[in-house]
Design a protein around this motif. Structure first.
Motif, PDB file in Angstrom:
ATOM      1  N   ALA A 103       0.841  -1.208   0.000  1.00 22.95           N
ATOM      2  CA  ALA A 103       0.000   0.000   0.000  1.00 22.95           C
ATOM      3  C   ALA A 103       0.869   1.247   0.000  1.00 22.95           C
TER       4      ALA A 103
ATOM      5  N   GLU B 177      -3.300   4.875  -0.186  1.00 25.09           N
ATOM      6  CA  GLU B 177      -4.083   3.648  -0.092  1.00 25.09           C
ATOM      7  C   GLU B 177      -4.272   3.207   1.354  1.00 25.09           C
TER       8      GLU B 177
ATOM      9  N   ARG C 222      -7.872   2.819   3.414  1.00 23.00           N
ATOM     10  CA  ARG C 222      -8.310   1.605   4.092  1.00 23.00           C
ATOM     11  C   ARG C 222      -8.598   1.868   5.565  1.00 23.00           C
TER      12      ARG C 222
END
Length: 511
Positions: free
Chosen positions: A28, A32, A36
């Motif tokens: 990630a 990102e 999340r």
């Protein structure tokens, strides 16, 4: 300020920077990871969790662990990390004691738990975050609880050392100021459990916009360590001294070549580093070792032994005469904390005199969760009584001798097991050692050494070695040979189990 603000800051200034690796592969970016975390935080709010509620995490090192940890803080919750090696009975005690409302875990208990905590598996095929992603971290005050670390509980029930957002921010600044030179391109590898020190050591790396790395093995594997060091540049990590010992043995046995230019730092702590092991680690890894001393009640931040302070041990030799053994210091106190050596009444002692190490500062815990009696015992007049015995020299160098409860009193004289262990480890046949006191009708206690060996050894030979390198009154009166020494879930030798061995008959011989 909520400690997870550091994630948002790094995602804003470097959204495409690597944030998380799974083994050698990028898992990630910061943008990102932030996405999340915000989605999972919104799901936690959707489940009805409110700021200040406790959320427990019980799993091995994996990307979902970091998601859970950061999302819990994002939602204003208090994280309760649980070592993945603990039994479900121990897990249930922590859930009950902390009042955790939710347990995030990738495993199911063998039987229904008495605890009322619900369980959530982020890797379940049908899991999809519900609710609206949170756009910003929930506001928290510096004095609000953020992390409850349960002690290993070798003597009775574990206690939950409660750290605040302010405590963790102070810890992170101590790390960046005094422990290691962290640059944006560095990577923090989590070989040690995220439920222990490694989990909160990620905070200074979030501050600097660095990447975290979770090994594909979900833990510590010597071969994987070598592969990842050779693959990633700027790799740093926290390791326990026992892990460093295993790495040195593994690399030497297999003749593995490491690209040491890729290795930024090995920060170690959580147990004694013996002089023999330190010398061999420096031979293997070069001047990349940094020692930290702390405990769950004041993590990482009591003292630090930097790279320069390690240099004398790169060429040091084994002790050569009676009572000539030396302890490896644990460095000097961080400038951000006060350290005082005190007697049992709390009176400060002069330089060079041994007593209990006491600490005061913004890093010291709020107290033990739901345990006012233990809190009042540990926190007295603003000082944390660590339970560790040590001495501080005039130049501020701190030596950690032993735990208060482990000191052996024989004939009215204090004997510190750590000093005896240092000498025994100098014998080439000895792999591990732990020294305890056994009841004695005349002297009160006598010294007993439990050892595991690389090869067969006559205890008489080991006794002669001790006599040649320490005062006679300190030497063990008995030697017990075990195939391996018992350890708890954090890899520390459990002396309570060794004391139980003393009640069992055994021939005092090497085999």
């Amino acid at each position: 300020m909520n400690i997870v603000h550091y994630l948002d800051h790094s995602a804003r200034v470097g959204p495409e920077r690597p944030a998380l690796y799974l083994g050698p592969d990028l898992h990630a970016t910061y943008a990102e990871l932030q996405h999340r975390v915000q989605a999972l935080a919104g799901h936690l709010v959707h489940l009805g969790l409110a700021p200040g509620d406790r959320l427990a995490i019980y799993m091995k090192n994996r990307p979902a662990y970091l998601d859970s940890l950061l999302a819990a803080w994002y939602a204003g919750l208090v994280v309760v990390p649980i070592n993945a090696k603990l039994h479900w009975c121990e897990v249930d005690f922590i859930l009950e004691n902390s009042g955790s409302r939710l347990l995030i875990s990738d495993r199911s208990p063998e039987a229904p738990l008495p605890s009322s905590a619900e369980r959530l598996d982020l890797d379940a095929p049908d899991f999809v975050p519900d609710g609206h992603p949170l756009g910003a971290p929930v506001d928290r005050a510096p004095s609000d609880a953020a992390w409850i670390f349960y002690t290993s509980g070798t003597t009775g029930r574990p206690k939950g050392a409660t750290l605040s957002h302010g405590n963790l921010a102070c810890m992170a600044n101590c790390y960046l100021t005094n422990v290691d030179r962290v640059e944006a391109e560095h990577v923090l590898a989590h070989f040690a459990p995220l439920s222990h020190g490694s989990g909160i050591y990620l905070i200074p790396y979030l501050m600097r916009g660095c990447a975290n790395l979770v090994p594909a093995s979900a833990g510590f594997d010597e071969s994987e360590f070598a592969e990842l060091v050779n693959r990633h540049t700027g790799l740093a990590m926290f390791l326990a001294p026992t892990m460093i010992r295993r790495l040195v043995d593994h690399l030497r046995a297999r003749g593995t070549n490491l690209n040491l230019d890729h290795l930024q730092a090995i920060v170690y702590g959580g147990g004694p580093m013996y002089e023999r092991d330190l010398r061999e680690a420096l031979e293997t890894f070069g001047p990349r070792l940094v020692q930290i001393y702390g405990q769950g009640e004041s993590p990482m931040t009591i003292s630090v032994m930097d790279r320069d302070a390690h240099s004398p041990y790169a060429a040091s030799k084994a002790p050569s005469g009676p009572d000539s053994q030396s302890l490896v210091p644990v460095g000097r106190p961080h400038p951000q904390v006060e350290v005082s050596i005190r007697d049992g009444e709390g009176t400060p002692l002069p330089d060079g005199q041994e007593g209990e190490i006491c600490v005061r500062g913004d890093i010291v815990m709020l107290g033990y969760w739901n345990n006012p009696e233990a809190t009042s015992e540990a926190l007295r007049d603003g000082w944390l009584r660590t339970g560790d015995i040590g001495r501080m020299e005039a130049d501020g160098t701190l030596y950690l001798t032993d735990r208060v409860k482990d000191v052996i009193i024989s004939g009215g004289t204090n004997i510190y097991p750590r000093e005896v262990e240092e000498v025994i480890l100098q014998h080439p046949a000895v792999h591990e050692v732990s020294v305890v006191g056994a009841p004695h009708p005349e002297w009160g206690e006598e010294v007993v050494a439990f050892v595991s060996l690389h090869r067969p050894l006559d205890p008489a030979e080991l006794d002669q070695h001790c006599l040649a390198h320490m005062a006679r009154f300190k030497r063990p009166k008995r030697y017990r040979i075990l195939e391996s020494l018992p350890k708890n879930a954090y890899g520390k030798i459990v002396k309570t189990e060794l004391r139980q061995h003393l009640a069992q008959p055994q021939e005092e011989s090497a085999s």
